[in-house]
Motif scaffolding. Structure first.
Motif, PDB file in Angstrom:
ATOM      1  N   HIS A  22       0.833  -1.208   0.000  1.00  0.00           N
ATOM      2  CA  HIS A  22       0.000   0.000   0.000  1.00  0.00           C
ATOM      3  C   HIS A  22       0.865   1.254   0.000  1.00  0.00           C
ATOM      4  O   HIS A  22       1.825   1.371   0.771  1.00  0.00           O
ATOM      5  CB  HIS A  22      -0.912   0.013   1.225  1.00  0.00           C
ATOM      6  N   GLN A  23       0.515   2.203  -0.857  1.00  0.00           N
ATOM      7  CA  GLN A  23       1.258   3.453  -0.969  1.00  0.00           C
ATOM      8  C   GLN A  23       0.710   4.465   0.038  1.00  0.00           C
ATOM      9  O   GLN A  23      -0.450   4.883  -0.064  1.00  0.00           O
ATOM     10  CB  GLN A  23       1.152   4.012  -2.384  1.00  0.00           C
ATOM     11  N   HIS A  26      -2.316   7.378  -0.109  1.00  0.00           N
ATOM     12  CA  HIS A  26      -3.170   7.071  -1.258  1.00  0.00           C
ATOM     13  C   HIS A  26      -4.327   6.178  -0.829  1.00  0.00           C
ATOM     14  O   HIS A  26      -4.327   5.601   0.251  1.00  0.00           O
ATOM     15  CB  HIS A  26      -2.364   6.378  -2.358  1.00  0.00           C
ATOM     16  N   THR A  29      -6.139  -0.089  -3.406  1.00  0.00           N
ATOM     17  CA  THR A  29      -6.138  -0.608  -4.772  1.00  0.00           C
ATOM     18  C   THR A  29      -7.405  -1.425  -5.035  1.00  0.00           C
ATOM     19  O   THR A  29      -8.160  -1.769  -4.120  1.00  0.00           O
ATOM     20  CB  THR A  29      -4.899  -1.477  -5.027  1.00  0.00           C
TER      21      THR A  29
END
Length: 408
Positions: A22-23, A26, A29
């Motif tokens: 996970h970014q 952000h 997904t």
């Protein structure tokens, strides 16, 4: 507000790999909204671990009253025993598993299984099991019961065998909802919205107001959440001054935390309406009798986020309960419950259409936006973008969610 850090747990599991990838800053997904395996983990590690608001206790006011609720694939009988106590039981016969409660609501001293006539009291205890041997132990075969707590009129259940500590939650609700008289309130109206989207898309939409201006022009005419910070601070200070002048003390505080130490997450916060606005209605004018300790309007709102699926909005003259209910990996429900003072009468003290107008309009708009998002997120080309500063609650929620599903 701080962002909850995601714990790292050694694992070769593909879901854990997605969490690790996970970014920060952000959104989630695509797989988190579409993968059946992730949905099942949501149920196992989040829904079966936390407390959920099931109803306001006024839906079962009398001994013997019951109502049937569904969360995902579990059916729960909420009942009031003959001694006035509240019970929550799984609607599964302890013999062969048939549903023992076949009506959505009503009043009954007993539930009789339609299959083999095993008979249960409305507190879940097994009273009769026809033609069973003499050594059969009825006391060991009552309906399976869930932990249940009632706080400020709100009924909470958990599927956890060892529940998260509820006492701090009860205290927080007493100093927030309790000040608005929710313990003495009643349900004026309920409406359920079926949403073709993963449950997280619905919750993420609720916790941020970055979308309020574009998506909710009616809401934005009375609620000042999109103003610059200095304007919001000025409005909030004036609101708190009016609240204090009324002699009302409303608790607030950010206790949004993971369950790693056995605690539930709750965040209580206050914000102002525009000057001259009394409550959440079409024109900002009062829609019902004042509740609780309020003798006048303070021009403010108290909002509570609890445990990831339960959200409450308190106005001086009415309250709102928001319940988010998963159904399948790509469908969920949002139930809205409007509360008014316990002795208020429809037609005399409030007009139901005026009472429900704002949140009906807002939720119908939310349903469309959430389903637009679900269709877009389903694209194989979807990539989550950065979270905007106004979406700080969503950023916090995502971090909390990822931590919860990372821990066994």
């Amino acid at each position: 507000m701080g962002v909850i850090s995601i714990q790292n747990y050694a694992s070769n599991d593909p879901i854990d790999a997605l969490v690790a990838a996970h970014q920060p800053g952000h959104g989630l997904t695509r797989a988190f909204y579409s993968d059946p395996a992730i949905y099942e983990r949501d149920m196992e590690r989040l829904f079966r671990r936390h407390w959920h608001c099931l109803a306001h206790e006024s839906v079962i006011p009398n001994p013997g009253d019951f109502e049937l609720f569904r969360i995902e694939n579990e059916a729960i009988i909420l009942s009031r025993g003959m001694d006035g106590s509240v019970h929550a039981m799984l609607n599964v016969c302890r013999h062969r598993g048939a549903e023992v409660c076949t009506k959505p609501k009503g009043n009954a001293k007993f539930f009789v299984c339609p299959y083999h006539a095993w008979t249960y009291s409305n507190d879940g205890s097994l009273r009769a099991a026809r033609l069973m041997p003499k050594d059969f132990d009825r006391s060991a075969h009552g309906l399976k019961k869930l932990h249940v707590r009632v706080a400020s009129g709100l009924v909470f259940i958990t599927f956890a065998e060892n529940p998260l500590d509820f006492d701090p939650i009860e205290q927080s609700l007493r100093t927030s909802c309790g000040q608005y008289g929710w313990g003495e309130a009643k349900v004026a109206y309920r409406q359920t919205y079926a949403v073709d989207a993963n449950w997280k898309l619905a919750v993420e939409n609720y916790v941020e107001c970055y979308h309020c201006g574009p998506a909710h022009p009616e809401y934005s005419q009375t609620h000042a959440l999109e103003q610059p910070p200095e304007m919001i601070e000025k409005l909030n200070q004036a609101m708190e001054g009016r609240t204090c002048a009324l002699g009302v003390e409303i608790g607030s505080g950010n206790h949004w935390q993971t369950s790693i130490n056995g605690q539930e997450a709750i965040h209580t916060f206050r914000y102002a309406l525009y000057d001259g606005v009394s409550t959440g209605s079409e024109d900002g004018k009062p829609v019902a009798p004042l509740m609780g300790r309020f003798t006048d309007y303070d021009g403010g709102v108290t909002s509570i986020h609890l445990g990831g699926t339960s959200f409450f909005v308190c106005y001086p003259d009415h309250g709102m309960i928001y319940r988010f209910i998963p159904k399948t990996v790509d469908t969920c429900e949002m139930e809205l419950i409007w509360l008014v003072r316990g002795d208020a009468e429809e037609g005399r003290d409030y007009d139901l259409e005026k009472l429900t107008w704002l949140w009906k309009v807002t939720t119908e708009e939310d349903k469309k936006i959430i389903e637009h998002t679900a269709r877009g997120v389903a694209s194989r080309f979807f990539e989550p973008g950065p979270i905007a500063p106004m979406e700080y609650n969503e950023l916090r929620y995502i971090g909390w969610y990822l931590d919860e599903i990372s821990r066994p």
